[in-house]
Design a protein around this motif. Structure first.
Motif, PDB file in Angstrom:
ATOM      1  N   LEU A  70       0.841  -1.199   0.000  1.00  0.00           N
ATOM      2  CA  LEU A  70       0.000   0.000   0.000  1.00  0.00           C
ATOM      3  C   LEU A  70       0.874   1.246   0.000  1.00  0.00           C
ATOM      4  N   MET A  71       1.869   1.250   0.865  1.00  0.00           N
ATOM      5  CA  MET A  71       2.757   2.420   0.969  1.00  0.00           C
ATOM      6  C   MET A  71       3.479   2.651  -0.368  1.00  0.00           C
ATOM      7  N   GLU A  72       3.916   1.549  -0.978  1.00  0.00           N
ATOM      8  CA  GLU A  72       4.592   1.652  -2.276  1.00  0.00           C
ATOM      9  C   GLU A  72       3.652   2.285  -3.309  1.00  0.00           C
ATOM     10  N   LEU A  73       2.391   1.851  -3.289  1.00  0.00           N
ATOM     11  CA  LEU A  73       1.413   2.416  -4.230  1.00  0.00           C
ATOM     12  C   LEU A  73       1.264   3.919  -3.999  1.00  0.00           C
ATOM     13  N   LEU A  74       1.137   4.315  -2.744  1.00  0.00           N
ATOM     14  CA  LEU A  74       0.933   5.740  -2.438  1.00  0.00           C
ATOM     15  C   LEU A  74       2.141   6.568  -2.890  1.00  0.00           C
ATOM     16  N   ILE A  75       3.325   6.019  -2.688  1.00  0.00           N
ATOM     17  CA  ILE A  75       4.535   6.766  -3.065  1.00  0.00           C
ATOM     18  C   ILE A  75       4.657   6.851  -4.588  1.00  0.00           C
ATOM     19  N   MET A  76       4.287   5.750  -5.287  1.00  0.00           N
ATOM     20  CA  MET A  76       4.305   5.807  -6.764  1.00  0.00           C
ATOM     21  C   MET A  76       3.337   6.882  -7.245  1.00  0.00           C
ATOM     22  N   LEU A  77       2.152   6.925  -6.636  1.00  0.00           N
ATOM     23  CA  LEU A  77       1.147   7.912  -7.053  1.00  0.00           C
ATOM     24  C   LEU A  77       1.663   9.323  -6.821  1.00  0.00           C
ATOM     25  N   ASP A  78       2.299   9.529  -5.678  1.00  0.00           N
ATOM     26  CA  ASP A  78       2.817  10.865  -5.375  1.00  0.00           C
ATOM     27  C   ASP A  78       3.855  11.284  -6.406  1.00  0.00           C
ATOM     28  N   SER A  79       4.725  10.328  -6.779  1.00  0.00           N
ATOM     29  CA  SER A  79       5.773  10.671  -7.756  1.00  0.00           C
ATOM     30  C   SER A  79       5.152  11.007  -9.118  1.00  0.00           C
ATOM     31  N   LEU A  80       4.100  10.257  -9.502  1.00  0.00           N
ATOM     32  CA  LEU A  80       3.465  10.483 -10.808  1.00  0.00           C
ATOM     33  C   LEU A  80       2.688  11.795 -10.832  1.00  0.00           C
ATOM     34  N   LYS A  81       2.035  12.087  -9.715  1.00  0.00           N
ATOM     35  CA  LYS A  81       1.269  13.339  -9.627  1.00  0.00           C
ATOM     36  C   LYS A  81       2.229  14.535  -9.726  1.00  0.00           C
ATOM     37  N   ARG A  82       3.345  14.453  -8.982  1.00  0.00           N
ATOM     38  CA  ARG A  82       4.308  15.566  -8.977  1.00  0.00           C
ATOM     39  C   ARG A  82       5.034  15.686 -10.318  1.00  0.00           C
ATOM     40  N   ALA A  83       5.023  14.564 -11.095  1.00  0.00           N
ATOM     41  CA  ALA A  83       5.675  14.598 -12.414  1.00  0.00           C
ATOM     42  C   ALA A  83       4.680  14.997 -13.506  1.00  0.00           C
ATOM     43  N   SER A  84       3.489  15.474 -13.111  1.00  0.00           N
ATOM     44  CA  SER A  84       2.490  16.029 -14.036  1.00  0.00           C
ATOM     45  C   SER A  84       1.834  15.031 -14.976  1.00  0.00           C
ATOM     46  N   ALA A  85       1.641  13.768 -14.507  1.00  0.00           N
ATOM     47  CA  ALA A  85       0.822  12.844 -15.315  1.00  0.00           C
ATOM     48  C   ALA A  85      -0.567  13.466 -15.421  1.00  0.00           C
ATOM     49  N   GLU A  86      -1.199  13.301 -16.607  1.00  0.00           N
ATOM     50  CA  GLU A  86      -2.503  13.964 -16.769  1.00  0.00           C
ATOM     51  C   GLU A  86      -3.615  13.187 -16.058  1.00  0.00           C
ATOM     52  N   LYS A  87      -3.623  11.854 -16.256  1.00  0.00           N
ATOM     53  CA  LYS A  87      -4.618  11.014 -15.581  1.00  0.00           C
ATOM     54  C   LYS A  87      -3.853   9.864 -14.929  1.00  0.00           C
ATOM     55  N   ILE A  88      -4.271   9.494 -13.715  1.00  0.00           N
ATOM     56  CA  ILE A  88      -3.603   8.363 -13.047  1.00  0.00           C
ATOM     57  C   ILE A  88      -4.666   7.371 -12.588  1.00  0.00           C
ATOM     58  N   THR A  89      -4.720   6.222 -13.269  1.00  0.00           N
ATOM     59  CA  THR A  89      -5.667   5.173 -12.876  1.00  0.00           C
ATOM     60  C   THR A  89      -4.922   4.143 -12.042  1.00  0.00           C
ATOM     61  N   VAL A  90      -5.429   3.895 -10.840  1.00  0.00           N
ATOM     62  CA  VAL A  90      -4.817   2.817 -10.053  1.00  0.00           C
ATOM     63  C   VAL A  90      -5.612   1.542 -10.309  1.00  0.00           C
ATOM     64  N   VAL A  91      -4.886   0.493 -10.650  1.00  0.00           N
ATOM     65  CA  VAL A  91      -5.499  -0.815 -10.852  1.00  0.00           C
ATOM     66  C   VAL A  91      -5.060  -1.662  -9.663  1.00  0.00           C
ATOM     67  N   VAL A  92      -5.994  -1.899  -8.758  1.00  0.00           N
ATOM     68  CA  VAL A  92      -5.669  -2.620  -7.522  1.00  0.00           C
ATOM     69  C   VAL A  92      -6.443  -3.943  -7.561  1.00  0.00           C
TER      70      VAL A  92
END
Ligand code: R5P
Length: 334
Positions: A70-92
């Motif tokens: 879970l923590m890894e997922l949250l950190i990946m999302l944070d990195s992608l958001k800060r890198a200006s991805a336009e849309k981020i779909t999490v597939v869990v």
């Protein structure tokens, strides 16, 4: 028609890389590299190794097993958001902490809602999962969320077996809706076990509602963890005269003595999906365990999300080849 890899990218956390690879193979696109490292104190570092500015990004990560995934997922999302991805779909594929989805006693947490909040705050713009513990967990998200069902995969596996006199059985009251979906697909009746728990993960006793005598019982559940629920249900069904008992479970956590319990049980076959990685060793130690892939279901969903196509057709899908393949064929014909 293929997705356009430069503008659509798929990353995976470390929880289930084989599944992420299968999904990419189905979509005929590469799995993009995500650098993941653990500091000496256990903290996690994640960084996408390609740029994602303006891209449609998918991140595949099941959140089983404590909190690292879970923590890894949250950190990946944070990195992608800060890198200006336009849309981020999490597939869990397996959404952990989902069993605490309501308060049954005062002062209890609702972890499913907590995790939903964390995923959204970290940057997800869409959420996709399979067989959530309870359908209403979708409503814990204020972003589009889709709850796929593995029942389609089970149906496609079971139908060719021509099982005599099948009856689908829910091992608890909470699973009746899920059992009804599979029973409709297999065109048979439903029976229900009523289970009483003595501890959070220990089942005490069960009663059966319905008649399974001389029938083939097909138990369906979202999770098999210690196997307590499923094995007790299979004993009860055998006592009540079921000829054979199958289990279909979306998420095979298989913890503790689960494999021992299955090996000692009356199950003819226990069918799970690869929403959670299942090791070769586990498969070797349990010959009655069958693992089916959710990759076609997820890749189809990713494809449709990217193409702005309906997802309800995936939920209602009944025939092979998958709509995704069918759509590809149609595109080729045009
Ligand atoms: C509980 O409500 C779930 O649907 C499963 O039945 C449960 O999590 C299975 O756990 P175990 O295998 O430990 O009995």
């Amino acid at each position: 028609m293929r997705l356009h890899p430069p503008s659509v990218v798929i990353f995976s956390g470390s929880s289930n890389i084989p599944l992420a690879r299968q999904i990419c193979d189905h979509l005929d696109m590469p799995l993009s590299p995500m650098y993941i490292e653990h500091f000496s104190d256990g903290e996690i570092y994640c960084r996408p190794e390609i740029h994602v500015r303006g891209k449609e990004v998918f991140v595949v990560q099941s959140t089983n097993g404590g909190s690292d995934n879970l923590m890894e997922l949250l950190i990946m999302l944070d990195s992608l958001k800060r890198a200006s991805a336009e849309k981020i779909t999490v597939v869990v594929p397996y959404f952990g902490y989902s069993r605490q989805d309501r308060k049954t006693k005062s002062r209890e947490p609702i972890t499913a809602k907590l995790v939903a909040n964390l995923i959204q705050i970290a940057g997800a713009t869409r959420f996709i999962s399979i067989d959530l513990h309870a359908g209403q967990i979708q409503g814990f998200f204020d972003i589009p969320s889709d709850n796929l069902t593995a029942a389609l995969i089970f149906k496609n596996y079971l139908l060719p077996k021509n099982i005599p006199k099948p009856i689908v059985v829910s091992p608890d009251m909470g699973g009746v809706a899920r059992a009804k979906i599979l029973s409709k697909m297999l065109n048979c009746e439903v029976a229900i076990c009523q289970k009483n728990r003595i501890q959070k993960d220990k089942v005490d006793s069960m009663h059966l509602i319905g008649d399974v005598k001389d029938k083939t019982a097909i138990l369906i559940d979202d999770i098999v963890s210690t196997g307590g629920t499923m094995c007790l249900a299979s004993e009860l069904l055998t006592q009540k005269g079921a000829k054979e008992v199958y289990a279909c479970v979306a998420h095979g956590l298989l913890v503790g003595d689960c494999i021992k319990n299955i090996n000692k049980s009356a199950f003819k076959e226990v069918i799970v999906t690869n929403s959670v990685t299942i090791s070769e060793e586990t498969l070797e130690s349990c010959k009655r365990l069958t693992v089916l892939s959710v990759a076609p279901l997820i890749s189809e969903t990713i494809y449709r999300v990217c193409m702005n196509m309906s997802l309800s057709e995936v939920f209602e899908q009944t025939n092979e080849p998958t709509l995704f393949e069918d759509h590809q064929l149609r595109q080729q014909e045009i």
